[in-house]
Design an enzyme around this catalytic site. Structure first.
Site, short mmCIF file in Angstrom:
data_model
loop_
_atom_site.label_atom_id
_atom_site.label_comp_id
_atom_site.label_asym_id
_atom_site.label_seq_id
_atom_site.Cartn_x
_atom_site.Cartn_y
_atom_site.Cartn_z
N ARG A 3 117.82 -62.58 59.12
CA ARG A 3 116.95 -62.06 58.06
C ARG A 3 115.60 -62.79 58.07
O ARG A 3 114.55 -62.18 57.85
CB ARG A 3 117.62 -62.21 56.69
CG ARG A 3 116.67 -61.74 55.57
CD ARG A 3 117.31 -61.61 54.22
NE ARG A 3 116.27 -61.51 53.21
CZ ARG A 3 116.42 -60.94 52.02
NH1 ARG A 3 117.57 -60.43 51.68
NH2 ARG A 3 115.43 -60.90 51.16
N ASP A 32 121.60 -50.41 52.80
CA ASP A 32 121.60 -50.59 51.34
C ASP A 32 121.91 -49.27 50.67
O ASP A 32 121.61 -48.21 51.24
CB ASP A 32 120.23 -51.11 50.87
CG ASP A 32 120.31 -51.56 49.41
OD1 ASP A 32 119.94 -50.76 48.52
OD2 ASP A 32 120.77 -52.68 49.15
N TYR A 49 119.67 -46.81 39.13
CA TYR A 49 118.56 -47.57 39.70
C TYR A 49 117.24 -46.79 39.61
O TYR A 49 116.18 -47.37 39.37
CB TYR A 49 118.85 -47.91 41.16
CG TYR A 49 119.83 -49.04 41.35
CD1 TYR A 49 119.42 -50.37 41.23
CD2 TYR A 49 121.16 -48.79 41.67
CE1 TYR A 49 120.31 -51.41 41.42
CE2 TYR A 49 122.06 -49.83 41.85
CZ TYR A 49 121.63 -51.15 41.73
OH TYR A 49 122.51 -52.18 41.91
#
Length: 367
Positions: free
Chosen positions: A42, A79, A155
């Site tokens: 990452r 995701d 969301y």
């Protein structure tokens, strides 16, 4: 495109309620921040989305846990919020914070502007699926996934995570018509997204209804379950001759297993509040039963290895001996009741995976 033949089909067989010689195990968020090698990749990628949108990096981090642990499945590194990002809401991740959207969906105009996105905007996901499937070389099956229509809506309306779901529930109660419109678009987008993952090489797909459990009884059925059903109704049941198992996981959904047992899916994921033996009696038996996935408390992984071993044994004993022999029957896929914590000691995962395989073989021998 031809992929290597599968060497370990235990996970797929358990999803389809067929007998296996051990209980398969994989972990939600198994590629993640608890692994130092993930953190290193990452850092190279520069950001979470830099990682998720780069085929090579996404492939690398998906395979990292399989290099360490004898897991029975891989799950695509991505995701749940890629779909609303492709709708133009502008997803970003700040270090130490959760996901944020640049735009929210709260007004009539916001809802009118929503549409199922062009799947080409999610090409990076499908490229990653194909790349991972090739890199696995038949070692274990690859799971694709999406957030559920309701979870994505949470969301999209809140603009990120929420403690009280005030914005999304306010919209739901004051303008249910707008809420239903958002959910219908989300359901059709999720179905198209998962079908494209299947075409790219995903061998099973999972719908994460992470926030279904925040709804009141009645509203869960109307605003979450109905739209999960709409997704499942549109999914390819098989691809290139192979059945594609579907898993539905609703965190906090144990109350509604009776409502979920007729979903057109193969397995139901359970969180740690559910008794596996009772769930098996409720939805796992009979020709139309569901495989069950779960459901150890992720915080067990902070205990010493001998305690992890004991807790794994308890979960397996709670489910009981799975179906053995020909035909179909009650089966179990071992998993956590939610995603693994970033603070988990990596060596404790070894203890968990080894305990699942050892105890589940012993359970079958006992019969």
């Amino acid at each position: 495109m031809p992929f290597a033949p599968l060497q370990n089909d235990t996970f797929l067989r358990a999803c389809l309620r067929q007998s296996t010689d051990h209980t398969p195990v994989w972990l939600m968020r198994q590629a993640g921040r608890y692994l130092p090698e993930y953190r290193a990749t990452r850092a190279k990628a520069g950001s979470f989305m830099g990682l998720a949108t780069n085929t090579d990096y996404a492939t690398e981090v998906t395979l990292q846990p399989l290099e360490r642990y004898a897991l029975d499945a891989a799950i695509l590194f991505s995701d749940i919020l890629t779909v609303p990002d492709a709708m133009g809401l502008g997803l970003s991740f700040a270090i130490g914070e959760g996901p944020k959207f640049a735009k929210t969906v709260r007004t009539e105009a916001d809802v009118a502007a929503l549409a199922v996105p062009d799947m080409d905007k999610l090409r990076y996901v499908f490229d990653a699926v194909t790349s991972i499937r090739k890199a696995l070389n038949g070692r274990v099956p690859l799971i694709g996934f999406s957030g559920s229509p309701w979870t994505l809506a949470c969301y999209m309306v809140e603009g990120g995570g929420s403690d009280d779901y005030r914005a999304v529930k306010s919209l739901m109660y004051s303008r249910p018509d707008l809420m239903h419109r958002i959910l219908a678009i989300n359901a059709d987008a999720v179905a198209a997204y998962l079908n494209a993952q299947i075409e790219a090489g995903a061998q099973a797909v999972m719908v994460f209804d992470s926030w279904g459990g925040v709804l009141a009884d009645g509203n869960f059925q109307q605003f979450s379950l109905a739209y999960t059903r709409r997704v499942l109704d549109q999914l390819k049941p098989s691809f290139e001759g192979a059945t594609i198992p579907r898993i539905v996981f609703t965190k906090g959904g144990g109350l509604w297993l009776d409502d979920m047992k007729d979903l057109d899916c193969h397995a139901l994921g359970l969180d740690w509040t559910v008794n596996l033996g009772k769930a098996r009696a409720q939805v796992g038996e009979g020709p139309d039963g569901k495989a069950l996935q779960g459901n150890i408390d992720p915080n067990v992984l902070f205990a010493p290895p001998e305690a992890i071993d004991a807790e794994v044994a308890k979960v397996l004993e709670s489910f009981g001996t799975p179906h053995q022999g020909p035909g179909v029957g009650a089966t179990h896929i071992f998993n956590l009741g939610h995603g693994i914590s970033q603070h988990t000691p990596p060596e404790h995962v070894t203890a968990l995976v080894d305990a699942v395989h050892t105890h589940s073989r012993r359970l079958r021998q006992r019969g």
